[in-house]
Design a protein around this motif. Structure first.
Motif, PDB file in Angstrom:
ATOM      1  N   ASN A  89     -37.539  13.535  -1.352  1.00 39.35           N
ATOM      2  CA  ASN A  89     -36.792  12.662  -0.442  1.00 39.35           C
ATOM      3  C   ASN A  89     -35.420  12.241  -0.980  1.00 39.35           C
ATOM      4  OD1 ASN A  89     -36.873  11.571   2.182  1.00 39.35           O
ATOM      5  ND2 ASN A  89     -37.253   9.538   1.346  1.00 39.35           N
ATOM      6  N   THR A  90     -34.875  12.993  -1.909  1.00 40.64           N
ATOM      7  CA  THR A  90     -33.533  12.699  -2.419  1.00 40.64           C
ATOM      8  C   THR A  90     -32.501  13.130  -1.378  1.00 40.64           C
ATOM      9  OG1 THR A  90     -34.148  12.835  -4.734  1.00 40.64           O
ATOM     10  CG2 THR A  90     -31.869  13.384  -4.215  1.00 40.64           C
ATOM     11  N   THR A  91     -31.425  12.368  -1.274  1.00 38.52           N
ATOM     12  CA  THR A  91     -30.317  12.688  -0.375  1.00 38.52           C
ATOM     13  C   THR A  91     -29.088  13.016  -1.207  1.00 38.52           C
ATOM     14  OG1 THR A  91     -31.174  11.185   1.321  1.00 38.52           O
ATOM     15  CG2 THR A  91     -28.842  11.799   1.477  1.00 38.52           C
ATOM     16  N   ILE A  92     -28.444  14.144  -0.883  1.00 35.56           N
ATOM     17  CA  ILE A  92     -27.225  14.557  -1.576  1.00 35.56           C
ATOM     18  C   ILE A  92     -26.116  14.679  -0.537  1.00 35.56           C
ATOM     19  CG2 ILE A  92     -26.128  16.273  -3.050  1.00 35.56           C
ATOM     20  CD1 ILE A  92     -28.971  17.140  -3.928  1.00 35.56           C
ATOM     21  N   LEU A  93     -25.107  13.820  -0.659  1.00 35.20           N
ATOM     22  CA  LEU A  93     -24.006  13.777   0.309  1.00 35.20           C
ATOM     23  C   LEU A  93     -22.723  14.350  -0.286  1.00 35.20           C
ATOM     24  CD1 LEU A  93     -24.592  10.164   1.641  1.00 35.20           C
ATOM     25  CD2 LEU A  93     -25.209  12.312   2.769  1.00 35.20           C
ATOM     26  N   ALA A  94     -21.997  15.105   0.523  1.00 34.88           N
ATOM     27  CA  ALA A  94     -20.684  15.615   0.122  1.00 34.88           C
ATOM     28  C   ALA A  94     -19.591  15.038   1.019  1.00 34.88           C
ATOM     29  CB  ALA A  94     -20.671  17.133   0.175  1.00 34.88           C
ATOM     30  N   HIS A  95     -19.958  14.177   1.945  1.00 32.45           N
ATOM     31  CA  HIS A  95     -18.988  13.538   2.830  1.00 32.45           C
ATOM     32  C   HIS A  95     -19.404  12.091   3.071  1.00 32.45           C
ATOM     33  CE1 HIS A  95     -22.061  13.933   5.960  1.00 32.45           C
ATOM     34  NE2 HIS A  95     -21.392  12.999   6.596  1.00 32.45           N
ATOM     35  N   GLU A  96     -18.428  11.288   3.488  1.00 32.91           N
ATOM     36  CA  GLU A  96     -18.726   9.958   4.003  1.00 32.91           C
ATOM     37  C   GLU A  96     -17.678   9.612   5.049  1.00 32.91           C
ATOM     38  OE1 GLU A  96     -18.968   7.357   0.634  1.00 32.91           O
ATOM     39  OE2 GLU A  96     -16.957   7.842  -0.062  1.00 32.91           O
ATOM     40  N   TYR A  97     -18.152   9.196   6.213  1.00 31.00           N
ATOM     41  CA  TYR A  97     -17.261   8.796   7.300  1.00 31.00           C
ATOM     42  C   TYR A  97     -17.188   7.278   7.314  1.00 31.00           C
ATOM     43  CZ  TYR A  97     -17.183  13.566   8.980  1.00 31.00           C
ATOM     44  OH  TYR A  97     -16.991  14.922   9.077  1.00 31.00           O
ATOM     45  N   LEU A  98     -15.980   6.755   7.171  1.00 30.22           N
ATOM     46  CA  LEU A  98     -15.746   5.312   7.117  1.00 30.22           C
ATOM     47  C   LEU A  98     -14.949   4.894   8.357  1.00 30.22           C
ATOM     48  CD1 LEU A  98     -14.749   5.320   3.348  1.00 30.22           C
ATOM     49  CD2 LEU A  98     -17.007   4.859   4.318  1.00 30.22           C
ATOM     50  N   ILE A  99     -14.509   3.662   8.418  1.00 32.35           N
ATOM     51  CA  ILE A  99     -13.779   3.187   9.585  1.00 32.35           C
ATOM     52  C   ILE A  99     -12.409   3.864   9.705  1.00 32.35           C
ATOM     53  CG2 ILE A  99     -12.776   1.158  10.734  1.00 32.35           C
ATOM     54  CD1 ILE A  99     -15.812   1.159  10.752  1.00 32.35           C
ATOM     55  N   LYS A 100     -11.595   3.772   8.679  1.00 34.17           N
ATOM     56  CA  LYS A 100     -10.216   4.266   8.760  1.00 34.17           C
ATOM     57  C   LYS A 100      -9.986   5.611   8.067  1.00 34.17           C
ATOM     58  CE  LYS A 100      -8.244  -0.346   9.103  1.00 34.17           C
ATOM     59  NZ  LYS A 100      -7.753  -0.337  10.459  1.00 34.17           N
ATOM     60  N   GLU A 101     -11.040   6.173   7.475  1.00 30.95           N
ATOM     61  CA  GLU A 101     -10.887   7.452   6.784  1.00 30.95           C
ATOM     62  C   GLU A 101     -12.250   8.110   6.611  1.00 30.95           C
ATOM     63  OE1 GLU A 101      -9.173   6.463   2.986  1.00 30.95           O
ATOM     64  OE2 GLU A 101     -11.096   5.965   2.114  1.00 30.95           O
ATOM     65  N   TYR A 102     -12.194   9.402   6.301  1.00 33.35           N
ATOM     66  CA  TYR A 102     -13.392  10.088   5.831  1.00 33.35           C
ATOM     67  C   TYR A 102     -13.054  10.691   4.489  1.00 33.35           C
ATOM     68  CZ  TYR A 102     -11.384  14.518   7.552  1.00 33.35           C
ATOM     69  OH  TYR A 102     -10.581  15.598   7.780  1.00 33.35           O
ATOM     70  N   ARG A 103     -14.099  10.890   3.679  1.00 42.24           N
ATOM     71  CA  ARG A 103     -13.922  11.410   2.323  1.00 42.24           C
ATOM     72  C   ARG A 103     -14.830  12.612   2.124  1.00 42.24           C
ATOM     73  NH1 ARG A 103     -14.565   5.566  -0.597  1.00 42.24           N
ATOM     74  NH2 ARG A 103     -12.736   4.591   0.371  1.00 42.24           N
ATOM     75  N   LEU A 104     -14.293  13.607   1.407  1.00 46.47           N
ATOM     76  CA  LEU A 104     -15.056  14.797   1.052  1.00 46.47           C
ATOM     77  C   LEU A 104     -15.006  14.952  -0.455  1.00 46.47           C
ATOM     78  CD1 LEU A 104     -13.585  17.317   3.672  1.00 46.47           C
ATOM     79  CD2 LEU A 104     -15.638  15.908   3.893  1.00 46.47           C
ATOM     80  N   GLY A 105     -16.118  15.371  -1.038  1.00 51.29           N
ATOM     81  CA  GLY A 105     -16.135  15.570  -2.483  1.00 51.29           C
ATOM     82  C   GLY A 105     -17.233  16.516  -2.912  1.00 51.29           C
ATOM     83  N   ASP A 106     -16.906  17.386  -3.856  1.00 51.84           N
ATOM     84  CA  ASP A 106     -17.910  18.290  -4.415  1.00 51.84           C
ATOM     85  C   ASP A 106     -18.935  17.496  -5.205  1.00 51.84           C
ATOM     86  OD1 ASP A 106     -16.516  20.453  -3.396  1.00 51.84           O
ATOM     87  OD2 ASP A 106     -15.488  20.887  -5.277  1.00 51.84           O
ATOM     88  N   VAL A 107     -20.183  17.924  -5.109  1.00 50.72           N
ATOM     89  CA  VAL A 107     -21.264  17.358  -5.910  1.00 50.72           C
ATOM     90  C   VAL A 107     -21.707  18.459  -6.862  1.00 50.72           C
ATOM     91  CG1 VAL A 107     -23.599  16.422  -5.908  1.00 50.72           C
ATOM     92  CG2 VAL A 107     -21.998  15.784  -4.091  1.00 50.72           C
TER      93      VAL A 107
END
Length: 175
Positions: A89-107
């Protein structure tokens, strides 16, 4: 520190711009593959699905436990080294959508890493070789090689030197 690319948006929150950042049919395909792999008990099949359909870099003998949830939008930004265990049940995220921006990052998850069940790994994180992440940890910053980390917020419990000392003691006690 997390290594992410920041993309500003105007008007509505960034999640409303999702299909400007990633094609709809890519998300559908990724969702189907990830859901199939989440329930598949055959580790070689999971790794094949991830490599073939999600373009992930997955090392030999990497083991994704049941119900691991990979980033549906950008799974190709996730790499896992050889002989690594990703707990239930581990979650691995490479993105996050926020209010004024979204972010992408390599894991980047190294080799011989153990990630405990129900952990969450945020975008832009590197977990070094031979690291251990305790169950239920929110990995919000890089994990140095050989360290044992845990908690929320995550903190280093044992550094590489202390881990080596403890492993030497354990080996000595077994003899």
């Amino acid at each position: 520190m997390r290594n992410t690319e920041r993309h500003r948006v105007k008007e509505a929150n960034s999640l409303w711009h999702v299909y400007k950042t990633v094609p709809f049919w890519k998300v559908v395909k990724n969702f189907v593959v990830i859901q199939l792999a989440r329930y598949t008990p055959f580790l070689p099949v999971k790794n094949w699905l991830y490599r073939t359909f999600l373009r992930m870099d997955v090392g030999d003998q990497a083991a994704f436990a049941l119900m691991v949830m990979l980033d549906v939008m950008f799974p190709e930004k996730i790499s896992v080294g050889r002989n690594t265990v990703i707990g239930y049940n581990t979650t691995i995220l490479a993105h996050e959508y926020l209010i004024k921006e979204y972010r992408l990052g390599d894991v980047k998850i190294g080799s011989n890493v153990m990630i405990g069940a129900n952990s969450t790994i945020l975008p832009g994180i590197t977990i070094g070789d031979d690291a251990i992440v305790s169950a239920g940890t929110l990995v919000h910053k890089d994990v140095p090689p050989g360290c044992f980390v845990g908690g929320n917020p995550m903190r280093v419990i044992y550094d590489q030197e202390e881990m080596s000392r403890r492993q030497t003691e354990d080996a000595f006690l077994k003899d």
